[in-house]
Design an enzyme around this catalytic site. Structure first.
Site, PDB file in Angstrom:
ATOM      1  N   LEU A 168     -16.331  32.776 -30.309  1.00 47.85           N
ATOM      2  CA  LEU A 168     -17.905  32.309 -30.054  1.00 47.85           C
ATOM      3  C   LEU A 168     -18.235  32.750 -28.672  1.00 47.85           C
ATOM      4  O   LEU A 168     -17.565  32.185 -27.948  1.00 47.85           O
ATOM      5  CB  LEU A 168     -17.793  30.765 -30.358  1.00 47.85           C
ATOM      6  CG  LEU A 168     -17.093  30.520 -31.677  1.00 47.85           C
ATOM      7  CD1 LEU A 168     -16.707  28.739 -31.640  1.00 47.85           C
ATOM      8  CD2 LEU A 168     -18.332  30.371 -32.749  1.00 47.85           C
ATOM      9  N   HIS A 169     -19.447  33.329 -28.797  1.00 44.89           N
ATOM     10  CA  HIS A 169     -19.950  33.845 -27.532  1.00 44.89           C
ATOM     11  C   HIS A 169     -21.478  33.934 -27.312  1.00 44.89           C
ATOM     12  O   HIS A 169     -22.128  34.058 -26.466  1.00 44.89           O
ATOM     13  CB  HIS A 169     -19.424  34.758 -26.934  1.00 44.89           C
ATOM     14  CG  HIS A 169     -19.816  36.213 -27.489  1.00 44.89           C
ATOM     15  ND1 HIS A 169     -18.974  36.668 -28.709  1.00 44.89           N
ATOM     16  CD2 HIS A 169     -20.681  37.247 -27.321  1.00 44.89           C
ATOM     17  CE1 HIS A 169     -19.587  37.978 -29.041  1.00 44.89           C
ATOM     18  NE2 HIS A 169     -20.472  38.060 -28.368  1.00 44.89           N
TER      19      HIS A 169
END
Ligand code: UD1
Ligand code: UDP
Length: 364
Positions: free
Chosen positions: A204-205
Site C-alpha cells: 500500500l503506497h
C-alpha cells in the site's frame, strides 16, 4: 562513433522494466548510458534491484532524493538538462509514469532529443493520480510509444497520436518475472517469516490510500478485518508508513508489517500467497502472470487487461473483507489467462525498435 542511448530510471518500478531493455540493446552497436535520478535511494527501494537483476551499476546518479512534486521534478530536470548538454544522447529512453519519467520527457523534448516511452498509453482517467498527469505529458511529447497492451494503443489513437509512432511490444516487467521465476522461493519466504497456513500479502503506497488521515483510518479498519481471516504480511513502502503506524495499523493480531523486500524475496512471498491486496501498478501485472488472486484497493486501474485477462479485481475499503472471504473460499486458481505478448520477449522487441531508430545494427 556508435550512437548514444541514454536510459533514465529513478524509482523502484522502473528497474524491472529497464533490465530487459538494457540487456537486449547490448546486442546492438550502440553505447548505453544508464542514469539513476536518485528519486528512490534506500537500498531496498533501489540498489538491491540492480544486484538481484544483474542491472549494470548506473553510470550517473543524479542524487535528487525526495521532495514535493515540483521540487523533485525540477531537480531531475535541471540535472538532466546539464547531463544531456554534456553527453548529447542520440536517443533517450524513459520508463513508466513516475516523476523522473516526466522530468526526462520534458527535458529531452525541449532539447529536441528523440525519446522513447516504455509503457506508453496506460490511462486510469483519474487526474487525481500524479502518475496520470505524468503519463499524459510524457506520451504527448514522446517520439516512440512502446505499449504493453492493446487498450493503450486505443487510448493513444483517441488522443490523436500518430500511429507510426506507436509499437505494441509487450511487457518488459514480465520479461524480468519470467526470467527470474525459478528464483522465487515461496517456501523460503514462508520459513523466513514463520508463516503457517494461508497468508495474504499487501502493498500500500498510493496517496489515495495513505496520505489523508480519514482514508488511513478506514484502511486500517479494512485491513484488520482481512487479518481476522488470514495472516497478513505487508512489506511497507516508506510513503505513509508513519501515518499507518500512528493509526494503529500494527495493533491487531495477524498483522505483520516488514520493511520493503528485495525483488526476489517479494516475488517469492507473492508466489506462495493465497491472495494479494495492493494499490501498486506493477503488482497487478505480476500477480496476473503468477496466477495469484489480486484485489486492487483503488477506484480504477490503468491496467484493465489484468482484470479482463488476469486475476485482478478492483475493491473498495468497505468490501475488501468480503472479497477476501470469497477469494479464500474459492482457493487457488487453476486456470487464468495472460495478456497478449506478456511472453518474456518484450526486451528484444523494444531493443530492435530503439536500434532501428538510431540506425544501429546487431553486433557481429
Ligand atoms: C513513487 C511514484 C509512484 C510509484 C512509487 C513506486 C511519483 C509521483 N510517484 O511514489 O508512481 O508507484 O514511487 O514505489 O513519482 N522514501 C524513502 N526512501 C526512498 C524513497 C522514498 O523513505 O528510497 C520516502 C520519502 O519520505 C518520500 C516518500 O517516500 O518523501 C515518497 O517518495 P516519492 O518518490 O516522492 O514517491 P512515492 O510515493 O515513492
Ligand atoms: N516490489 C518489491 N518489493 C516490495 C514491494 C514491491 O520488489 O516490497 C516490486 C514489485 O514486485 C514490482 C515493483 O516493486 O516489481 C512495483 O513497484 P511499486 O509497487 O513500488 O510501484 P508501482 O508499480 O505501483 O508504480
Amino acid at each position: 562513433m556508435a550512437p548514444l542511448v541514454l536510459h533514465v530510471t529513478g524509482a523502484r518500478p522502473n528497474f524491472p522494466k529497464a533490465a530487459p531493455v538494457l540487456e537486449a540493446l547490448a546486442a546492438y552497436d550502440v553505447e548505453q548510458l544508464l542514469v539513476h535520478t536518485g528519486q528512490h535511494y534506500d537500498d531496498k527501494m533501489s540498489d538491491i534491484f540492480f544486484r538481484q537483476l544483474g542491472i549494470p551499476k548506473p553510470d550517473v546518479n543524479l542524487g535528487v532524493g525526495s521532495g514535493s512534486h515540483g521540487r523533485q521534478t525540477a531537480a531531475v530536470m535541471s540535472a538532466l538538462e546539464e547531463l544531456f548538454e554534456e553527453r548529447r544522447p542520440d536517443l533517450v529512453v524513459v520508463y513508466g509514469d513516475v516523476n523522473s519519467t516526466v522530468a526526462a520527457a520534458l527535458v529531452a523534448s525541449k532539447m529536441g532529443i528523440t525519446f522513447a516511452h516504455v509503457e506508453a498509453g496506460l490511462r486510469s482517467f483519474d487526474m487525481t493520480m500524479p502518475e496520470e498527469i505524468n503519463r499524459l505529458v510524457t506520451d504527448k511529447l514522446s517520439d516512440l510509444l512502446l505499449t504493453t497492451s492493446t487498450d493503450a494503443i486505443g487510448h493513444l489513437g483517441n488522443e490523436g497520436t500518430d500511429p507510426d509512432k506507436i509499437h505494441f511490444v509487450g511487457n518488459p516487467m514480465i520479461d524480468t518475472l519470467l526470467k527470474n521465476k525459478d528464483r522465487f522461493d515461496a517456501e523460503a519466504a514462508r520459513a523466513e517469516l514463520g508463516l503457517e497456513g494461508p497468508y495474504i500479502v499487501a502493498t500500500l503506497h498510493r496517496p489515495g490510500n495513505v496520505d489523508d488521515p480519514a482514508d488511513v483510518k478506514e484502511l486500517v479498519d479494512a485491513m484488520h478485518a482481512v487479518a481476522d481471516q488470514a495472516q497478513v504480511v505487508i512489506p511497507l513502502h516508506p510513503r505513509g508508513r508513519a501515518r499507518l503506524e500512528e493509526a494503529g495499523f500494527l495493533d491487531h493480531e495477524g498483522m505483520r508489517v516488514i520493511d520493503p523486500l528485495g525483488y526476489l524475496e517479494f516475488m517469492g512471498l507473492v508466489r506462495g500467497a493465497a491472495a494479494v491486496v495492493t494499490d501498486s501498478g506493477g503488482v497487478q501485472e505480476e500477480t496476473t502472470v503468477l496466477g495469484v488472486p489480486c484485489l486492487t484497493l483503488r477506484p480504477n486501474t490503468e491496467r484493465p487487461v489484468t482484470i479482463t485477462h488476469g486475476t485482478n479485481q478492483l475493491v473498495r475499503r468497505d468490501n475488501l473483507a468480503e472479497k477476501v472471504r470469497e477469494v479464500l473460499a474459492t482457493g487457488p486458481l487453476t486456470e487464468w489467462d495472460v495478456p497478449p505478448l506478456w511472453d518474456g520477449h518484450a526486451g528484444p522487441r523494444i531493443a530492435q525498435i530503439l536500434a532501428d531508430s538510431v540506425g544501429a545494427a546487431k553486433r557481429a
